[in-house]
Design an enzyme around this catalytic site. Sequence first.
Site, short mmCIF file in Angstrom:
data_model
loop_
_atom_site.label_atom_id
_atom_site.label_comp_id
_atom_site.label_asym_id
_atom_site.label_seq_id
_atom_site.Cartn_x
_atom_site.Cartn_y
_atom_site.Cartn_z
N GLY A 551 0.83 -1.19 0.00
CA GLY A 551 0.00 0.00 0.00
C GLY A 551 0.86 1.23 0.00
N GLY A 552 0.21 2.37 0.13
CA GLY A 552 0.97 3.60 0.12
C GLY A 552 1.93 3.71 1.29
N VAL A 556 1.55 -5.40 3.30
CA VAL A 556 0.63 -6.23 4.05
C VAL A 556 1.06 -7.69 3.89
CG1 VAL A 556 -1.76 -6.90 4.35
CG2 VAL A 556 -1.21 -4.60 3.63
N ASP A 667 -10.84 7.43 0.83
CA ASP A 667 -9.98 6.70 -0.11
C ASP A 667 -10.64 5.39 -0.53
OD1 ASP A 667 -6.57 5.46 -0.18
OD2 ASP A 667 -7.80 6.38 -1.72
#
Length: 859
Positions: A551-552, A556, A667
């Site tokens: 992710g940003g 994960v 988001d």
Amino acid sequence: METRNKNPVFVSLASFIFLLYSFPQFCCAANDTIKQGESIWDGGSLVSGNNSFELGFFSPGNSTLRYVGIWYKFDSEAVVWVANRNKPISGRNGVLRIEDGKLVVRDGNNSLVWSSNVSGSSNGTAAKLLNTGNFVLSRDDSIGDTSRALWQSFDEPTDTFLPGMRVPVSSKIGEFQPYISWKSPNDPSPGNYSLGVDPNGGQQIVMWDLNKGRRRWRSGQWNQQFFTGVPFMRNNATTLHGFDISQPDENGTMYITYTASTPGNFRFQISWEGREKQSRWDASKKKWDYLQSEPDPANECELYNFCGNYSTCDRLDRRRCICLEGFRPKSQAQWNARNWSGGCVRKIDLQCPITNGTAVGKAKPDIFKKSKCTKLPDLATLLPSEGDIDACSKRCSENCLCIAYAFIPGIRCMIWTGNLVDMQYFHQGGSLDFFYRLHHSESDRGRKISDLEIVIISLVVTGFLVASLWLLWRFRTKLNVSSKPCCKDNDVAVFDVSKGKSKEFSTDLSGPADILIDGNQVHAPELQNFDFSCIVTATNNFCEGNRLGQGGFGSVYKGELPGGEQIAVKRLAGHSGQGLEEFKTEIILIAKLQHRNLVRLLGCSIQGEEKLLIYEYMPNKSLDNLLFDEAKKAELDWKTRLSIIEGIARGLLYLHRDSRHRIIHRDLKASNILLDAEMNPKISDFGMARMFGGNQNEANTVRVVGTYGYMSPEYAMEGLFSVKSDVYSFGVLLLEIVSGQRNNSFRSFDHTSLLAYAWRLWSEDKVTDLVDPCIRDSCSPNEVLKCIQIGMLCVQDSPAHRPKMDAVMVFLESETATLPTPTKPTYTSLKAAVEEEYVLDGQEIVSSNDVTITTIVGR
Ligand SMILES: *[C@@H]1O[C@H](CO)[C@@H](O)[C@H](O)[C@H]1NC(C)=O
Ligand SMILES: *[C@@H]1O[C@H](CO)[C@@H](O)[C@H](O)[C@H]1NC(C)=O
Ligand SMILES: *[C@@H]1O[C@H](CO)[C@@H](O)[C@H](O)[C@H]1NC(C)=O
Ligand SMILES: *[C@@H]1O[C@H](CO)[C@@H](O)[C@H](O)[C@H]1NC(C)=O
Ligand SMILES: *[C@@H]1O[C@H](CO)[C@@H](O)[C@H](O)[C@H]1NC(C)=O
Ligand SMILES: *[C@@H]1O[C@H](CO)[C@@H](O)[C@H](O)[C@H]1NC(C)=O
Ligand SMILES: *[C@@H]1O[C@H](CO)[C@@H](O)[C@H](O)[C@H]1NC(C)=O
Ligand SMILES: *[C@@H]1O[C@H](CO)[C@@H](O)[C@H](O)[C@H]1NC(C)=O
Ligand SMILES: *[C@@H]1O[C@H](CO)[C@@H](O)[C@H](O)[C@H]1NC(C)=O
Ligand SMILES: *[C@@H]1O[C@H](CO)[C@@H](O)[C@H](O)[C@H]1NC(C)=O
Ligand SMILES: *[C@@H]1O[C@H](CO)[C@@H](O)[C@H](O)[C@H]1NC(C)=O
């Protein structure tokens, strides 16, 4: 000495040990060398010193023929080299021996089936099987010394490249094809495919289809770091591969080598079906892990020149093949039938007569158009002497035969004089641009657009810079907070951001992120504090194989707790300041939320720089994984898609209205929708969410975060966000689910975005064309129509016109409700032009790095 010799027990023990070491054939030590006059009969074998490789006789698959080969000691099926691949032995009486200094293989009738080709014969040689899998013939005084080898198997490979091999690249040799596939798993004789190198116009690895007499795949040119056409390498140049090409030696020969960056047994094999497969032995599972396969069976764009000449292949565009601007399909009828092999031709011929070296009486010079196609065309000519892009450009424009040029760091000036072939658009991993020649009249339309774009880009860039500076500043002031403990070491954790005032929540919305900081104590009794080392164990020390996604703000990983419960662990990128706020927001917000369509946070773990969030594990990963994958999207039939849409709507409604606090997610996008085993959608990633006070409806932020393509106009432009900006994102998501296309990569050369395209079809009453082809048959037209209309309502320009989630819910559930008529979303086309040109698809603004920004400025 004296005393020792007197001890008879010691003497016999010593001589036994002495025997053991000096005559390995008496015991268990490996027998890795064969000398002049010695023979290895079928059944015997050599084993390398550390037990990694074995050489002997074998029968592949269910064949009964016998071959001499080398295989891994731990997996005798994995044959890496075959001596007599052309001449099998039919009985079990074969023998390998050294005769007259040469290695020979003879069959039961003593006729020669194979020999090592050594010029001039001499007695007194020996061959040794090395730990690398190399079988080396050399003189008695230098056994196993590869630098003085008379012959070595690494110089005559069959179908497998092993670490330690060196493949020569030399323009004197030209195309070199040392690796040839087996015919079938049962037959090692030379098959239909070969693999090797092409030194011309930038070194690259090429696979040939020997049957059709043409290339099948190529790696793209080497840029001193990686092969530019292999997405796998582009995505992480430093860690995932260990290829290198040496500097030219005195004869101008370079060598391709491979050094694994992690320990393990790696091999590269050209399989009998014509795929170059990289694999690594997984000792715990006793099987090979396939790390990559080229050409990727799931991506037809990797097949050589799949789209024909002057055409770019884009795996995520449903049109698949797209002519370069200024070109049209050679045969429109074939093109419509999705037969791309004819390629494209120029709309307007060049003024420079291509057949003559120089232009004649030209009124206006040709122009050069930039192509963002990132797999550079094949068959380039290198002009490394041209020092910079201007010199390169000049050199090309002065020569009518030059139809394109590129200046690439690590390769330098490349020009093309033949047709532009084998181009592919990559959605990740930076871009390599080239410029191609067009008739000057092709410039007009393009110019106007780019002027407008430049203005927009400057605005966007300024925005980015301001935002990042502000972020930096913001982060500095928060550092103190981060060093305080987050979760206490007890089962019921108290989230204690800092000591001080303890009002429940700050509803002060004058600035972003104010809810969390400034001394608020938040109790999160549902939240468990996990022991850091326990998570390390559960995720196998965050091993690459456990990584679910990126992710940003971090990666994960999948993990398994001692009890067997599966978890997903988000690990924040250690030192980057980014993500700290998001981490806190997520803990505070999500711990309070309970809904079947929201992902559940189980706990957190903090140790020093390490910050982990632990969630329930979602076996079907994120929606974008399925929805935008050509191979997997069919798993999502219309019923599933509709229930996903409804689930997301319910989750969002809960956030907006039903939870104790009004929450804006900010988001919402396909990659933030996770799917459980039953394909129930769960909204995740609350890092950017904001909580509102009871009657607060709208807020403003200077820090615009989110993802292009999903951001509402008022948010992207003015930083204004409200429940209606989530509704906008939901609308985009809904249209993506129906169409199976990404909004922010529904890119095309005619500047249409998914939304504009949807609107056009809607206004022309042809919305069924929008529906993903793989559900067209299974879906109910009325439901689809309704969904598209809801989607169009949600993406209207004005927030006031967009429905709230409760209205959306009513529309979705009612059979009879009459829906309002949507208005045209004008904002999208403009936006699409910007993002298409300057933001790599799928990248979040927040995480877009300096490189991207510099590129923009540089233009
Ligand atoms: C070792 O190799 C030699 C020569 O090939 C052979 O004669 C001998 O039997 C081998 N010993 C073992 C234990 O395999
Ligand atoms: C064995 O041979 C038969 C007939 O040639 C073939 O159909 C089969 O696939 C082979 N089995 C394997 C494991 O290769
Ligand atoms: C040996 O030669 C005979 C006669 O040429 C032939 O029939 C037989 O198949 C051969 N055996 C082997 C093992 O090649
Ligand atoms: C051996 O090498 C020579 C020269 O390199 C070549 O001409 C000849 O064909 C080779 N023989 C075989 C059997 O490969
Ligand atoms: C190698 O030795 C064998 C047996 O001693 C002999 O017959 C042969 O001629 C020698 N070859 C050379 C090239 O010296
Ligand atoms: C044997 O040595 C090779 C080369 O040094 C190494 O790559 C390999 O891992 C070793 N294998 C074993 C089983 O130790
Ligand atoms: C590749 O991985 C290394 C180590 O994990 C990291 O430092 C580097 O930034 C990564 N590069 C890219 C382009 O992702
Ligand atoms: C260069 O070529 C010459 C002649 O073929 C050869 O003798 C020499 O070994 C080569 N040098 C290298 C470094 O391979
Ligand atoms: C190799 O080519 C032959 C001849 O066209 C064909 O029959 C065979 O199926 C091909 N094999 C593979 C593995 O593609
Ligand atoms: C082609 O080039 C030559 C010299 O380069 C020139 O003399 C000739 O006129 C040119 N031909 C045409 C058709 O322009
Ligand atoms: C495409 O370009 C290649 C390379 O220049 C050429 O050999 C081939 O004939 C072209 N194909 C078509 C259909 O024009």
